[in-house]
Enzyme design. Structure first.
Site, mmCIF file in Angstrom:
data_model
loop_
_atom_site.group_PDB
_atom_site.id
_atom_site.type_symbol
_atom_site.label_atom_id
_atom_site.label_comp_id
_atom_site.label_asym_id
_atom_site.label_seq_id
_atom_site.Cartn_x
_atom_site.Cartn_y
_atom_site.Cartn_z
ATOM 1 N N ASN A 30 0.865 -1.179 0.000
ATOM 2 C CA ASN A 30 0.000 0.000 0.000
ATOM 3 C C ASN A 30 0.903 1.231 0.000
ATOM 4 O O ASN A 30 1.497 1.572 1.024
ATOM 5 C CB ASN A 30 -0.891 -0.028 1.248
ATOM 6 C CG ASN A 30 -1.871 1.130 1.278
ATOM 7 O OD1 ASN A 30 -1.828 2.018 0.416
ATOM 8 N ND2 ASN A 30 -2.751 1.121 2.255
ATOM 9 N N ARG A 64 -2.325 -2.129 -3.640
ATOM 10 C CA ARG A 64 -3.592 -1.427 -3.434
ATOM 11 C C ARG A 64 -3.600 -0.182 -4.324
ATOM 12 O O ARG A 64 -2.656 0.613 -4.306
ATOM 13 C CB ARG A 64 -3.714 -0.998 -1.976
ATOM 14 C CG ARG A 64 -4.957 -0.199 -1.763
ATOM 15 C CD ARG A 64 -4.926 0.540 -0.466
ATOM 16 N NE ARG A 64 -6.200 1.210 -0.282
ATOM 17 C CZ ARG A 64 -6.366 2.242 0.516
ATOM 18 N NH1 ARG A 64 -5.350 2.719 1.205
ATOM 19 N NH2 ARG A 64 -7.536 2.802 0.638
ATOM 20 N N GLU A 124 -7.401 -6.293 4.653
ATOM 21 C CA GLU A 124 -7.260 -5.892 3.251
ATOM 22 C C GLU A 124 -6.048 -6.573 2.604
ATOM 23 O O GLU A 124 -6.074 -6.889 1.419
ATOM 24 C CB GLU A 124 -7.157 -4.368 3.159
ATOM 25 C CG GLU A 124 -8.509 -3.715 3.462
ATOM 26 C CD GLU A 124 -8.426 -2.250 3.835
ATOM 27 O OE1 GLU A 124 -7.931 -1.948 4.943
ATOM 28 O OE2 GLU A 124 -8.865 -1.411 3.038
ATOM 29 N N HIS A 131 -12.951 1.725 0.030
ATOM 30 C CA HIS A 131 -12.867 0.648 1.027
ATOM 31 C C HIS A 131 -13.405 -0.674 0.473
ATOM 32 O O HIS A 131 -13.801 -1.553 1.237
ATOM 33 C CB HIS A 131 -13.685 0.972 2.309
ATOM 34 C CG HIS A 131 -13.161 2.120 3.101
ATOM 35 N ND1 HIS A 131 -13.988 3.035 3.695
ATOM 36 C CD2 HIS A 131 -11.901 2.477 3.436
ATOM 37 C CE1 HIS A 131 -13.268 3.936 4.347
ATOM 38 N NE2 HIS A 131 -11.996 3.608 4.194
ATOM 39 N N ARG A 147 -13.522 14.296 8.408
ATOM 40 C CA ARG A 147 -14.341 14.633 7.225
ATOM 41 C C ARG A 147 -15.810 14.795 7.610
ATOM 42 O O ARG A 147 -16.317 14.054 8.449
ATOM 43 C CB ARG A 147 -14.234 13.537 6.163
ATOM 44 C CG ARG A 147 -12.856 13.422 5.565
ATOM 45 C CD ARG A 147 -12.808 12.351 4.473
ATOM 46 N NE ARG A 147 -11.471 11.798 4.391
ATOM 47 C CZ ARG A 147 -11.192 10.526 4.144
ATOM 48 N NH1 ARG A 147 -12.162 9.660 3.895
ATOM 49 N NH2 ARG A 147 -9.943 10.120 4.111
#
Ligand code: ADP
Length: 392
Positions: free
Chosen positions: A7, A88, A378, A177, A236
């Site tokens: 990643n 990723r 992941e 995601h 956020r």
């Protein structure tokens, strides 16, 4: 067989080396502050973290350090042992309906999506290029955050804006995601022993999104064109009336980009509470009776419940709600309050199970809709995809 899951961010590179198909982690690590003279390379050796601080000016050097580190620490004896590398990639647009074996053409296609993910895709490409140089003979696979959501239908992914925006500029919901939503929903489907199950995954980390999964396919998700849409997050805002941009720009003499930055970095838990973006501080504030921390929590719970209600109706029923990622896996107060907020669906929290960690059912036996904690993974999903496409 050893597979590396990678990643790459703009100044960081996370990696995990897995033994597949056993899905066992051999080692993991991280290079931080790439581009600086005091970059930090961390690798786990026999369960202990080994850290080196040195100049690492680009991703090529970082990747070189990682692969050399694996040999130096006797984790592998030769680079030939690494049979595949899975990367990723954040934005796959409408080009990638599934993961892809990386070729020059695939890199160009990922680059063509840079406009849609200017902070992420260029960094992902940098990581891919560095690994392709370091391990030129090894199969490399791109695994996208967006592909799992490519099964959404038009009514779910289109904004009710001028259709030409979609046609000309790709303005639509992509969702993110996806790797996590896929991993968790596959696991839930197994736990329910029902391949047709209707499941909602609540991926609640610093970034947070919900996904409605029906018979293994994403039918709706809360993030949109960018990861700003949906439920509020650490910093956020999630959904706001877009007219806020104009109002605040005028009131505070800011550009739209600056207001957008406020919505990305100074909103959510942090903005409402004025305390922190970290759920632990919010829960602590709430327990102490802090008004704004409590408000941040209440808004969060309401907005998650709104999505759950809407997905329940959209899917025509619901078998399970799954909690995952930093908050979903570790914050019992948030799971409890979310499940209580939707108890009209026939949900009763099991207070003992909900206090625990690890994969488990957290609702009572008579609940019509089950609640689960399912830790996400992941990296395993990336390694599985690398094997699937590498055709080993
Ligand atoms: P990211 O989106 O950056 O991957 P994470 O999935 O790591 O984020 O989630 C970060 C959030 O998880 C933070 O709000 C943090 O408070 C919360 N979290 C992580 N560990 C714990 C814990 N042990 N207890 C409560 N909350 C936790």
């Amino acid at each position: 067989m050893k597979i590396m899951a990678v990643n790459a961010g703009s100044s960081s590179l996370k990696f995990q080396l897995l033994e597949m198909p056993e899905e066992k982690v051999i080692t993991s690590g991280l290079v931080e502050r790439i581009g600086y003279d005091n970059a930090v390379f961390t690798i786990k050796v026999n369960g202990e973290k080994v850290t080196v601080t040195q100049e690492i000016l680009d991703h090529k050097v970082a990747v070189h350090l990682v692969v050399e580190g694996l040999i130096k620490h006797h984790i592998i004896s030769s680079l030939d042992e690494i049979k595949g590398v899975g990367h990723r990639v954040v934005q796959g647009g409408e080009i990638f309906k599934t993961s892809a074996v990386i070729t020059d053409k695939v890199v160009e296609q990922i680059r063509s999506l840079n406009d849609l993910a200017p902070l992420h895709n260029p960094a992902n490409i940098t990581g891919i290029e560095a690994f392709r140089k370091a391990l030129p003979e090894v199969v490399q696979v791109a695994v996208f955050d967006t592909t799992f959501h490519q099964t959404m239908s038009e009514d779910a992914y289109l904004y009710a804006a001028p259709y030409e925006w979609y046609k000309n500029y790709g303005v639509r919901k992509y969702g993110f995601h996806g790797t996590s939503h896929q991993y968790v929903s596959e696991r839930a489907t197994k736990l329910l022993n029902n391949p047709e199950a209707k499941v909602i995954v609540c991926h609640l980390g610093n970034g947070a999104s919900l996904c409605a999964v029906k018979a293994g396919k994403s039918v709706d998700t809360s993030m949109g064109l960018t990861p700003l849409e949906g439920i509020p997050m650490g910093t956020r805002s999630g959904n706001v009336d877009p007219a806020v941009l104009m109002l605040i720009a005028a009131k505070e003499n800011k550009t739209y980009a600056e207001v957008l930055d406020d919505l990305n970095k100074r909103s959510g838990y942090l903005g409402v509470s004025g305390i922190s973006n970290d759920s632990r501080d919010i829960v602590e504030g709430m327990n102490k009776g802090d008004y704004r921390a409590t408000l941040a929590h209440k808004i969060q719970v309401k907005r998650i419940a709104d999505y759950i209600g809407s997905y329940y109706v959209y899917m025509g029923g619901l078998d399970a709600i799954c909690f995952t990622a930093g908050i979903g896996e570790n914050a019992p107060e948030i799971r409890r309050d979310v499940l209580n907020a939707v108890k009209v669906l026939g949900i009763t929290v099991d207070p003992v199970q909900n206090q625990l960690r690890g994969e488990r059912e957290i609702t009572t036996k008579d609940s019509k809709v089950k609640g689960f904690i399912i830790p996400t993974n992941e990296e395993v999903m990336i390694a599985r995809e690398t094997i699937r496409l590498g055709k080993f």
